[in-house]
Design an enzyme around this catalytic site. Structure first.
Site, PDB file in Angstrom:
ATOM      1  N   ASN A  14       0.777  -0.802  -0.404  1.00 22.99           N
ATOM      2  CA  ASN A  14       0.115   0.285   0.002  1.00 22.99           C
ATOM      3  C   ASN A  14       1.213   1.409   0.286  1.00 22.99           C
ATOM      4  O   ASN A  14       0.134   2.113  -0.722  1.00 22.99           O
ATOM      5  CB  ASN A  14      -0.516   0.350   1.208  1.00 22.99           C
ATOM      6  CG  ASN A  14      -0.440   0.029   2.856  1.00 22.99           C
ATOM      7  OD1 ASN A  14       0.398  -0.464   2.737  1.00 22.99           O
ATOM      8  ND2 ASN A  14      -0.876   0.278   3.614  1.00 22.99           N
ATOM      9  N   TYR A  15       2.080   0.958   0.336  1.00 21.46           N
ATOM     10  CA  TYR A  15       3.069   2.229   0.698  1.00 21.46           C
ATOM     11  C   TYR A  15       4.278   2.346  -0.101  1.00 21.46           C
ATOM     12  O   TYR A  15       5.375   2.407   0.913  1.00 21.46           O
ATOM     13  CB  TYR A  15       3.307   3.685   1.752  1.00 21.46           C
ATOM     14  CG  TYR A  15       2.017   4.247   2.488  1.00 21.46           C
ATOM     15  CD1 TYR A  15       1.302   5.044   1.545  1.00 21.46           C
ATOM     16  CD2 TYR A  15       0.891   3.317   3.026  1.00 21.46           C
ATOM     17  CE1 TYR A  15       0.763   6.265   2.069  1.00 21.46           C
ATOM     18  CE2 TYR A  15      -0.561   4.046   3.138  1.00 21.46           C
ATOM     19  CZ  TYR A  15      -0.677   4.831   2.422  1.00 21.46           C
ATOM     20  OH  TYR A  15      -1.982   5.975   2.654  1.00 21.46           O
ATOM     21  N   ASP A  47      11.588 -16.800   3.259  1.00 21.47           N
ATOM     22  CA  ASP A  47      11.936 -17.541   4.156  1.00 21.47           C
ATOM     23  C   ASP A  47      13.097 -17.590   3.648  1.00 21.47           C
ATOM     24  O   ASP A  47      14.321 -17.926   4.673  1.00 21.47           O
ATOM     25  CB  ASP A  47      11.505 -19.262   4.082  1.00 21.47           C
ATOM     26  CG  ASP A  47      10.071 -19.351   5.163  1.00 21.47           C
ATOM     27  OD1 ASP A  47       9.555 -18.269   4.926  1.00 21.47           O
ATOM     28  OD2 ASP A  47       9.296 -19.894   4.415  1.00 21.47           O
ATOM     29  N   GLY A  91       3.620  -5.298   6.669  1.00 18.83           N
ATOM     30  CA  GLY A  91       2.755  -6.086   6.248  1.00 18.83           C
ATOM     31  C   GLY A  91       1.562  -7.334   7.159  1.00 18.83           C
ATOM     32  O   GLY A  91       1.113  -6.609   8.394  1.00 18.83           O
ATOM     33  N   GLY A  92       1.227  -8.367   7.243  1.00 19.90           N
ATOM     34  CA  GLY A  92       0.513  -8.807   7.528  1.00 19.90           C
ATOM     35  C   GLY A  92       0.414 -10.149   8.730  1.00 19.90           C
ATOM     36  O   GLY A  92       1.183 -10.243   9.021  1.00 19.90           O
ATOM     37  N   GLU A 136       5.611  -4.157  11.452  1.00 21.50           N
ATOM     38  CA  GLU A 136       3.997  -3.787  11.346  1.00 21.50           C
ATOM     39  C   GLU A 136       3.600  -4.235  10.940  1.00 21.50           C
ATOM     40  O   GLU A 136       3.186  -4.356   9.912  1.00 21.50           O
ATOM     41  CB  GLU A 136       4.018  -1.851  11.089  1.00 21.50           C
ATOM     42  CG  GLU A 136       3.398  -1.191  11.425  1.00 21.50           C
ATOM     43  CD  GLU A 136       1.710  -1.369  10.969  1.00 21.50           C
ATOM     44  OE1 GLU A 136       1.068  -2.290  11.029  1.00 21.50           O
ATOM     45  OE2 GLU A 136       2.336  -0.836   9.588  1.00 21.50           O
ATOM     46  N   CYS A 185      -3.208   0.235   7.322  1.00 18.76           N
ATOM     47  CA  CYS A 185      -2.800  -0.229   8.669  1.00 18.76           C
ATOM     48  C   CYS A 185      -3.739   0.446   9.525  1.00 18.76           C
ATOM     49  O   CYS A 185      -4.267   0.322  10.715  1.00 18.76           O
ATOM     50  CB  CYS A 185      -1.335  -0.308   8.487  1.00 18.76           C
ATOM     51  SG  CYS A 185      -0.544  -1.879   8.115  1.00 18.76           S
ATOM     52  N   ARG A 220       0.167   7.513  10.418  1.00 14.66           N
ATOM     53  CA  ARG A 220       1.848   7.187  10.237  1.00 14.66           C
ATOM     54  C   ARG A 220       2.559   8.653  10.899  1.00 14.66           C
ATOM     55  O   ARG A 220       3.345   8.285  11.444  1.00 14.66           O
ATOM     56  CB  ARG A 220       1.813   6.558   9.700  1.00 14.66           C
ATOM     57  CG  ARG A 220       3.327   5.405  10.052  1.00 14.66           C
ATOM     58  CD  ARG A 220       3.439   4.851   8.872  1.00 14.66           C
ATOM     59  NE  ARG A 220       3.731   4.784   7.858  1.00 14.66           N
ATOM     60  CZ  ARG A 220       5.198   5.733   7.667  1.00 14.66           C
ATOM     61  NH1 ARG A 220       6.588   5.366   8.075  1.00 14.66           N
ATOM     62  NH2 ARG A 220       4.875   5.931   5.711  1.00 14.66           N
TER      63      ARG A 220
END
Length: 497
Positions: A170-171, A231, A246-247, A265, A299, A452
């Site tokens: 998103n950014y 990974d 991210g998530g 984050e 976020c 943010r």
């Protein structure tokens, strides 16, 4: 081709963008590429190299070698190069913004703003780094009981080594430079793994650093499938710190990464608590800004409104009126609501909406979707048994939960697995501070939507929202460690006679 002749060398003919290693733009030996789908057209817009694990190893070797020399580079020189990169980045804001529009469907004006903001962040980091890293501490031993002044301790901050930076879609530019600039000013090298959606924007941004003249190998950008190199990167023994935005993937990374500093984050379910004395016009404006800008794909977007029952009807009507004025359409037209980033994201959002409908939520607008484009939707009378009350939609769908007490609102906020940001609207500053103290979130905004920035403010999450704190100063400190030198004297030394 996105961009101008300045960016010609990062593209392999008319087909695939190259990756960046050892100061050069390269094609992967894998012969494979990864497609980037335009969210608006749902067709392939760009392709990037699918780097191999062997190429990741070479990048890590170069990064380690370049970092040793960079750590010996004068601080003023590091800052000078960052200022140069910032100027180049802002100079070429148009082609980079074009990539953002096509890769992640960011409205054109917001895409330009992201690039300019990123240049400002790099320059500020250079200045802040000179201030922070130019100072150390001097300690004397006799301040601790039982000791004479026979030891002088000099402390300074030294770099960690190789920083792995993983920004989100998103950014992709702004959240990449928020990791790159602190790493570089602190004397580290940097390996960037951009998101697939946003990768070409990142490659253009990295080329600006290349043009600024940073040493070869100091900055690298590897693209590819997360399943093949994800990974491998995050568990690589050459990595000394990971900065990830991210998530849920971040939780997996934190479990696998080993004993290195982490800056994570990982999303939020930012609650907006509205008291009876709040300025409802102000609240409605901030709900639109906080809940629906960039189609809710932030976020720090407002993800749930917790409003006192006595003012709920009035607030919902004010928000509905503003939702009706939002422009929906393609990002090229600077619409307020643009397509969400992928079809799978749109499907997930639709699943939350379907669940809310089945369980009796009040739809303030008709649910409408075309491809990845979802019209803004306000859901009233949402209950805690609905998925939308807890899960992060990352889309233009906002639930309203009516509460009968402030304690009820705080309880819902704190029952979430997330704790990134939140906000409270009231004219009573004393109540606002008390509620802020009670909310288990990294930041609470009083009478404003979560955000943010500015980028030098501390930015952190609690619980599943993250590890560590961001913001320029905090990032510099995280990407360094304290080094002490102790001078042992043959006899006590005192400055006063």
């Amino acid at each position: 081709m996105a961009g101008t002749i300045v960016f010609a060398e990062i593209l392999d003919g008319d087909s695939v963008y190259k990756y960046y290693s050892d100061g050069e733009w390269k094609k992967s030996s894998s012969g494979k590429s990864v497609a980037i789908i335009n969210p608006t057209t749902r067709k392939t817009q760009y392709k990037v190299q699918a780097c191999s694990q062997a190429e990741v190893n070479k990048v890590m070797e170069s990064a380690k070698s370049a970092q040793k020399a960079w750590a010996r580079t004068p601080l003023w020189k590091r800052a000078e190069l960052l200022h140069k990169a910032a100027a180049i980045l802002k100079e070429h804001k148009a082609p980079i913004a074009e990539c953002l529009v096509k890769e992640i469907a960011k409205p054109a004006k917001d895409a330009v703003t992201e690039v300019v903001r990123s240049g400002d962040l790099v320059s500020y980091t250079a200045e802040e780094g000179v201030r922070i890293l130019g100072e150390g501490k001097f300690l004397v031993s006799d301040s601790f009981p039982g000791n004479e002044r026979t030891k002088y301790c000099l402390t300074s901050k030294i770099p960690l080594g190789v920083i792995l930076a993983i920004p989100p879609f998103n950014y992709p530019v702004n959240l990449a430079v928020s990791k790159i600039a602190p790493a570089l000013i602190a004397g580290n090298s940097l390996v960037l793994k951009p998101p697939t959606q946003g990768a070409v924007s990142c490659l253009h941004m990295v080329h600006c650093f290349h043009l600024a003249g940073f040493p070869k190998g100091l900055i690298s950008c590897v693209t590819g499938k997360g399943s093949e190199i994800g990974d491998f990167l995050t568990m690589h023994p050459g990595v000394n710190c990971i900065s990830f935005t991210g998530g849920d993937t971040g939780i997996a990374i934190s479990k696998k990464s080993g004993m290195i500093p982490l800056q994570m984050e990982l999303g939020g379910k930012d609650a907006c608590i509205v008291l009876e004395d709040a300025d409802l016009d102000l609240v409605a404006a901030n709900i639109i800004k906080g809940g629906f800008s960039y189609s809710g794909q932030r976020c720090t977007a407002i993800k749930v409104v917790l409003v006192m029952e006595t003012v709920a009807d009035a607030l919902v009507e004010k928000v509905k009126a503003r939702v009706a004025k939002l422009r929906v359409g393609p990002p090229e037209d600077d619409c307020d609501i643009t397509p969400v980033v992928t079809e799978s994201s749109a499907n997930f959002i639709e699943g939350l909406v379907t669940d809310a409908k089945e369980k009796g939520a009040t739809f303030c607008q008709e649910y409408r979707r075309e491809g990845n484009l979802i019209w803004p939707l306000l859901l009233d009378n949402v209950r805690p048994d609905m998925r939308i009350a807890w899960e992060e939609p990352f889309g233009p769908v906002l639930p309203v939960i009516r509460i009968n007490s402030v304690e009820e609102g705080i309880h819902h906020c704190n029952a979430s697995n997330f704790g990134l940001q939140g906000c409270v609207f009231t004219k009573d500053i004393n109540k606002a501070v008390l509620i802020s103290d009670a909310m288990e979130t990294g930041t609470v905004q009083i009478n404003s939507a979560p955000a943010r920035g500015p980028d030098h403010f501390p930015f952190q999450g609690l619980k599943d929202s993250g590890i560590g704190s961001q913001g320029i100063t905090n990032s510099i400190n995280l990407m360094t460690k304290v080094k002490s030198t102790v001078i042992n004297l043959p006899s006590p030394s005192y400055t006063m006679g």
